[in-house]
Design a protein around this motif. Structure first.
Motif, PDB file in Angstrom:
ATOM      1  N   ALA A 286      11.166  69.867  68.667  1.00 23.79           N
ATOM      2  CA  ALA A 286      12.357  70.458  69.317  1.00 23.79           C
ATOM      3  C   ALA A 286      13.889  70.309  68.614  1.00 23.79           C
ATOM      4  CB  ALA A 286      12.529  70.003  70.798  1.00 23.79           C
ATOM      5  N   VAL A 287      13.869  69.170  68.187  1.00 26.61           N
ATOM      6  CA  VAL A 287      15.527  68.912  67.563  1.00 26.61           C
ATOM      7  C   VAL A 287      15.002  69.195  66.391  1.00 26.61           C
ATOM      8  CG1 VAL A 287      16.779  67.135  66.503  1.00 26.61           C
ATOM      9  CG2 VAL A 287      16.039  66.732  68.961  1.00 26.61           C
ATOM     10  N   GLN A 288      14.397  69.132  65.471  1.00 31.97           N
ATOM     11  CA  GLN A 288      14.507  69.392  64.177  1.00 31.97           C
ATOM     12  C   GLN A 288      14.032  71.543  63.907  1.00 31.97           C
ATOM     13  OE1 GLN A 288      14.088  67.174  61.683  1.00 31.97           O
ATOM     14  NE2 GLN A 288      14.589  68.893  60.354  1.00 31.97           N
ATOM     15  N   SER A 289      14.041  71.849  64.791  1.00 33.15           N
ATOM     16  CA  SER A 289      13.452  73.143  65.107  1.00 33.15           C
ATOM     17  C   SER A 289      14.825  74.082  65.493  1.00 33.15           C
ATOM     18  CB  SER A 289      12.077  74.413  65.934  1.00 33.15           C
ATOM     19  OG  SER A 289      13.375  73.846  67.091  1.00 33.15           O
ATOM     20  N   LEU A 290      15.590  73.267  65.584  1.00 29.79           N
ATOM     21  CA  LEU A 290      17.490  73.627  65.950  1.00 29.79           C
ATOM     22  C   LEU A 290      18.405  73.880  64.622  1.00 29.79           C
ATOM     23  CD1 LEU A 290      17.660  71.433  68.701  1.00 29.79           C
ATOM     24  CD2 LEU A 290      16.859  74.172  68.957  1.00 29.79           C
ATOM     25  N   PRO A 291      18.799  75.303  64.592  1.00 29.93           N
ATOM     26  CA  PRO A 291      20.126  74.681  62.801  1.00 29.93           C
ATOM     27  C   PRO A 291      20.859  73.539  63.070  1.00 29.93           C
ATOM     28  CG  PRO A 291      21.001  76.818  64.687  1.00 29.93           C
ATOM     29  CD  PRO A 291      19.931  75.486  65.179  1.00 29.93           C
ATOM     30  N   GLY A 292      20.437  73.549  61.627  1.00 32.80           N
ATOM     31  CA  GLY A 292      21.565  72.372  61.625  1.00 32.80           C
ATOM     32  C   GLY A 292      21.032  71.412  60.997  1.00 32.80           C
ATOM     33  N   ILE A 293      20.308  70.742  61.496  1.00 37.98           N
ATOM     34  CA  ILE A 293      19.578  69.465  61.694  1.00 37.98           C
ATOM     35  C   ILE A 293      18.945  69.264  61.326  1.00 37.98           C
ATOM     36  CG2 ILE A 293      17.982  67.915  63.629  1.00 37.98           C
ATOM     37  CD1 ILE A 293      20.945  68.890  64.162  1.00 37.98           C
ATOM     38  N   ILE A 294      19.216  68.180  59.943  1.00 33.35           N
ATOM     39  CA  ILE A 294      18.170  67.413  58.892  1.00 33.35           C
ATOM     40  C   ILE A 294      16.631  66.322  59.844  1.00 33.35           C
ATOM     41  CG2 ILE A 294      18.411  65.952  56.848  1.00 33.35           C
ATOM     42  CD1 ILE A 294      21.400  66.667  57.075  1.00 33.35           C
ATOM     43  N   GLY A 295      17.651  65.638  60.909  1.00 31.10           N
ATOM     44  CA  GLY A 295      16.233  65.003  61.288  1.00 31.10           C
ATOM     45  C   GLY A 295      16.183  63.887  62.132  1.00 31.10           C
ATOM     46  N   SER A 296      15.822  62.994  62.520  1.00 32.82           N
ATOM     47  CA  SER A 296      16.369  62.534  63.709  1.00 32.82           C
ATOM     48  C   SER A 296      15.405  61.363  64.165  1.00 32.82           C
ATOM     49  CB  SER A 296      15.776  63.363  65.315  1.00 32.82           C
ATOM     50  OG  SER A 296      14.660  63.918  65.299  1.00 32.82           O
ATOM     51  N   PHE A 297      15.580  60.507  64.786  1.00 30.93           N
ATOM     52  CA  PHE A 297      14.739  58.953  65.197  1.00 30.93           C
ATOM     53  C   PHE A 297      15.184  58.291  65.680  1.00 30.93           C
ATOM     54  CE2 PHE A 297      18.639  57.506  61.951  1.00 30.93           C
ATOM     55  CZ  PHE A 297      18.405  56.202  62.301  1.00 30.93           C
ATOM     56  N   LEU A 298      14.616  57.741  66.634  1.00 24.19           N
ATOM     57  CA  LEU A 298      14.799  56.967  67.868  1.00 24.19           C
ATOM     58  C   LEU A 298      14.328  55.260  67.321  1.00 24.19           C
ATOM     59  CD1 LEU A 298      12.226  57.950  70.255  1.00 24.19           C
ATOM     60  CD2 LEU A 298      14.589  58.997  70.376  1.00 24.19           C
ATOM     61  N   TYR A 299      15.646  54.519  67.586  1.00 22.32           N
ATOM     62  CA  TYR A 299      15.375  53.368  67.297  1.00 22.32           C
ATOM     63  C   TYR A 299      15.981  52.089  68.994  1.00 22.32           C
ATOM     64  CZ  TYR A 299      17.246  48.384  64.884  1.00 22.32           C
ATOM     65  OH  TYR A 299      16.622  47.341  64.989  1.00 22.32           O
ATOM     66  N   HIS A 300      14.964  51.260  69.007  1.00 23.31           N
ATOM     67  CA  HIS A 300      15.002  50.021  69.568  1.00 23.31           C
ATOM     68  C   HIS A 300      15.380  48.835  69.320  1.00 23.31           C
ATOM     69  CE1 HIS A 300      13.731  47.476  72.980  1.00 23.31           C
ATOM     70  NE2 HIS A 300      13.975  48.399  73.553  1.00 23.31           N
ATOM     71  N   GLU A 301      15.866  48.360  69.713  1.00 24.61           N
ATOM     72  CA  GLU A 301      17.138  46.927  69.240  1.00 24.61           C
ATOM     73  C   GLU A 301      16.250  45.594  68.995  1.00 24.61           C
ATOM     74  OE1 GLU A 301      20.277  46.435  72.250  1.00 24.61           O
ATOM     75  OE2 GLU A 301      21.353  47.444  71.602  1.00 24.61           O
ATOM     76  N   LYS A 302      15.023  45.916  69.630  1.00 25.00           N
ATOM     77  CA  LYS A 302      14.189  44.934  69.948  1.00 25.00           C
ATOM     78  C   LYS A 302      13.202  44.966  69.259  1.00 25.00           C
ATOM     79  CE  LYS A 302      15.704  41.273  73.684  1.00 25.00           C
ATOM     80  NZ  LYS A 302      16.659  41.142  73.215  1.00 25.00           N
ATOM     81  N   LYS A 303      12.687  46.626  69.359  1.00 28.72           N
ATOM     82  CA  LYS A 303      11.384  46.888  68.302  1.00 28.72           C
ATOM     83  C   LYS A 303      11.419  47.644  67.450  1.00 28.72           C
ATOM     84  CE  LYS A 303       9.325  47.153  73.117  1.00 28.72           C
ATOM     85  NZ  LYS A 303       8.496  48.295  74.419  1.00 28.72           N
TER      86      LYS A 303
END
Length: 163
Positions: A58-75
Motif C-alpha cells: 500500500a505504501v509503495q503504491s503511493l506517488p513519490g514513495i521509493i520504499g519502506s521498511f520496519l526495524y525493531h531495536e532488538k530483532k
C-alpha cells in the motif's frame, strides 16, 4: 491494484494480468511511459512481528514513495520493500541509526510523531509504531502523501490491538 506512473505520476488501475514474476509492468494511460515495478516484499519470520506485506504494498503504491521498511531495536530488520540496490546489511544499518536517532529525540520531545532525515536527496521519515518498532518510509519529496500517515497510524493501531 493502483500504481502511479514513475514519469508523470498518473494513477493507473491495473488488472492482475499486469503482474508477472513479482513485477508490475504497464504502459501509463496518460503519458505512455513504460513502468516496471518490483513487487517482491521481503519479510523475516520474527515471531509475532510479521504479516506486514499489505502495509508495504500500500505504501509503495503511493506517488513519490521509493520504499519502506520496519526495524525493531532488538530483532533488527522485520520486513522491507526497498530498491534492490540496497542490501539487507545496508537497510539494517539505516534502521539501526534512524531508530537510535528517533529514540534520542523522543526522550527530549516525548510528543514527537515523526522524524525526517535527508540522505542523498532522499527523505527518510521515521515513525515509532510500537515499543522498539519503527516504520521508515523513503520518499523523493519531503512532504509525504496524507495516505502514508494514515497507513502508518493504522499499522500502529493494529499492533496495539494485538497486545
Amino acid at each position: 491494484m493502483i500504481l502511479f506512473c514513475e514519469d508523470c505520476g498518473q494513477k493507473n488501475d491495473l488488472e492482475p494480468a499486469a503482474f508477472a514474476g513479482g513485477r508490475a509492468v504497464f504502459k501509463c494511460s496518460a503519458c505512455g511511459y513504460h513502468n516496471a515495478y518490483a513487487l517482491n516484499v521481503q519479510e523475516t519470520d520474527s515471531g509475532p512481528v510479521k504479516g506486514f506485506t499489505p502495509f508495504f504494498v500500500a505504501v509503495q503504491s503511493l506517488p513519490g514513495i521509493i520504499g519502506s521498511f520496519l526495524y525493531h531495536e532488538k530483532k533488527g530488520l522485520v520486513g522491507e520493500k526497498m530498491p534492490p540496490v540496497l542490501t539487507r546489511k545496508d537497510i539494517e544499518s539505516l534502521g539501526s541509526g534512524l531508530s537510535l536517532g528517533y529514540s534520542g529525540g523522543d526522550r527530549t520531545f516525548p510528543d514527537m510523531k515523526k522524524m525526517t532525515v535527508v540522505i542523498s536527496d532522499k527523505y527518510f521519515s521515521v515513525f515509532k509504531v510500537a515499543p522498539q518498532l519503527y516504520a521508515i518510509v523513503v520518499a523523493a519529496v519531503p512532504d509525504l502523501p496524507r495516505e502514508v500517515i494514515e497507513l502508518v497510524n493504522k499499522l500502529g493501531r493494529g499492533l496495539k490491538a494485538l497486545k
